[in-house]
Design a protein around this motif. Structure first.
Motif, PDB file in Angstrom:
ATOM      1  N   LEU A 141     -38.583 -95.525 -39.657  1.00 45.53           N
ATOM      2  CA  LEU A 141     -38.225 -96.923 -39.891  1.00 45.53           C
ATOM      3  C   LEU A 141     -39.405 -97.645 -40.529  1.00 45.53           C
ATOM      4  O   LEU A 141     -40.546 -97.490 -40.092  1.00 45.53           O
ATOM      5  N   HIS A 142     -39.108 -98.465 -41.551  1.00 46.27           N
ATOM      6  CA  HIS A 142     -40.134 -99.224 -42.255  1.00 46.27           C
ATOM      7  C   HIS A 142     -39.799-100.713 -42.200  1.00 46.27           C
ATOM      8  O   HIS A 142     -38.765-101.116 -41.649  1.00 46.27           O
ATOM      9  N   GLU A 147     -35.588 -97.555 -44.423  1.00 45.49           N
ATOM     10  CA  GLU A 147     -35.841 -96.367 -43.622  1.00 45.49           C
ATOM     11  C   GLU A 147     -35.794 -95.154 -44.544  1.00 45.49           C
ATOM     12  O   GLU A 147     -35.158 -95.179 -45.593  1.00 45.49           O
ATOM     13  N   THR A 148     -36.500 -94.108 -44.167  1.00 42.84           N
ATOM     14  CA  THR A 148     -36.525 -92.881 -44.956  1.00 42.84           C
ATOM     15  C   THR A 148     -36.213 -91.686 -44.066  1.00 42.84           C
ATOM     16  O   THR A 148     -36.477 -91.708 -42.864  1.00 42.84           O
ATOM     17  N   VAL A 187     -34.286 -89.187 -48.422  1.00 43.93           N
ATOM     18  CA  VAL A 187     -33.321 -90.291 -48.376  1.00 43.93           C
ATOM     19  C   VAL A 187     -34.064 -91.612 -48.186  1.00 43.93           C
ATOM     20  O   VAL A 187     -35.008 -91.694 -47.397  1.00 43.93           O
ATOM     21  N   VAL A 188     -33.618 -92.645 -48.911  1.00 46.07           N
ATOM     22  CA  VAL A 188     -34.076 -94.012 -48.671  1.00 46.07           C
ATOM     23  C   VAL A 188     -32.850 -94.861 -48.381  1.00 46.07           C
ATOM     24  O   VAL A 188     -31.880 -94.837 -49.142  1.00 46.07           O
ATOM     25  N   ARG A 189     -32.875 -95.595 -47.280  1.00 43.67           N
ATOM     26  CA  ARG A 189     -31.793 -96.530 -46.946  1.00 43.67           C
ATOM     27  C   ARG A 189     -32.360 -97.939 -46.885  1.00 43.67           C
ATOM     28  O   ARG A 189     -33.497 -98.143 -46.450  1.00 43.67           O
ATOM     29  N   LYS A 190     -31.538 -98.894 -47.313  1.00 41.87           N
ATOM     30  CA  LYS A 190     -31.911-100.311 -47.266  1.00 41.87           C
ATOM     31  C   LYS A 190     -30.825-101.047 -46.509  1.00 41.87           C
ATOM     32  O   LYS A 190     -29.665-101.038 -46.910  1.00 41.87           O
ATOM     33  N   ASP A 196     -30.832 -95.081 -54.335  1.00 40.91           N
ATOM     34  CA  ASP A 196     -31.457 -93.979 -55.074  1.00 40.91           C
ATOM     35  C   ASP A 196     -32.958 -93.928 -54.796  1.00 40.91           C
ATOM     36  O   ASP A 196     -33.704 -94.825 -55.207  1.00 40.91           O
ATOM     37  N   PRO A 197     -33.435 -92.895 -54.117  1.00 39.08           N
ATOM     38  CA  PRO A 197     -34.859 -92.812 -53.762  1.00 39.08           C
ATOM     39  C   PRO A 197     -35.768 -92.644 -54.971  1.00 39.08           C
ATOM     40  O   PRO A 197     -36.919 -93.080 -54.949  1.00 39.08           O
TER      41      PRO A 197
END
Length: 212
Positions: A141-142, A147-148, A187-190, A196-197
């Motif tokens: 988590l960022h 999150e990645t 994976v990158v989620r927003k 798209d990472p």
């Protein structure tokens, strides 16, 4: 979002017309204008949904370096230019094992087994474990709703709740789960949605270029 960014640009110009005021020099702990500006930056970063919006935001305002440093803005595995290869891009693709067209929520980076996998932004490890499809994985988590996820690892060296920094090794490239060869699934989620990472992998380099 675009309207909001244009408003921020207008607001910046107006603020900088105030005699003696420099947003870069004011103290965030004591200056109410700086504090309000910081709050606006955080709000904007939280509401962005795409790389294009983040990129426009960076160009529209003087985004503080510490905020940029919290974004997933580097490449997770150190492959040479000669070896660089995305075996499966983000989006619809024919699954290499199931042979059906499915949505691919990340990118697959070809890399040698055992190559270190590093975190692309500081954060807190949310989960580690093993999934039948994803294999051994790490989820981080960022800030600002990012999150990645790093999958098909040979193994990992972090644990849930651990704070990590960008560039810190979190595991090794492997071939666990449903994988036809050694690679990293990144994976990158927003705000919970996959994006798209690849767009974000070189954001830090892009920012440094803009500062020249």
């Amino acid at each position: 979002m675009n309207t909001l960014i244009r408003f921020v640009g207008f607001l910046t110009a107006k603020l900088l017309l105030i005699p003696g005021l420099s947003l870069a020099q004011t103290s965030p702990g004591t200056d109410s204008v700086r504090a309000a500006w910081d709050s606006l930056e955080v709000s904007l970063l939280k509401t962005t949904r795409t790389y294009a919006q983040v990129d426009r935001l960076i160009q529209a305002i003087n985004l503080r370096p510490e905020y940029l440093d919290r974004l997933p803005s580097t490449f997770p595995v150190a492959v040479t230019i000669k070896e660089f290869s995305i075996s499966s891009p983000f989006g619809l693709r024919k699954h290499p094992v199931h042979k059906q067209t499915r949505f691919h929520g990340g990118i697959d980076v070809r890399a040698k087994k055992g190559l270190p996998v590093t975190a692309t932004a500081p954060g807190i490890v949310k989960r580690v474990g093993y999934d039948p499809g994803l294999g051994a994985f790490v989820q981080v988590l960022h800030s600002f709703g990012f999150e990645t996820v790093y999958g098909h690892l040979a193994g990992y060296c972090v644990q849930p709740g651990q704070r990590i920094i960008r560039g810190q090794e979190i595991g090794k490239v492997g071939q666990t789960g449903l994988a036809t060869g050694p690679h990293l699934h990144y994976v990158v989620r927003k705000n919970g949605e996959p994006i798209d990472p690849l767009h974000f992998c070189f954001l830090l380099r892009r920012r440094l270029w803009l500062l020249k």
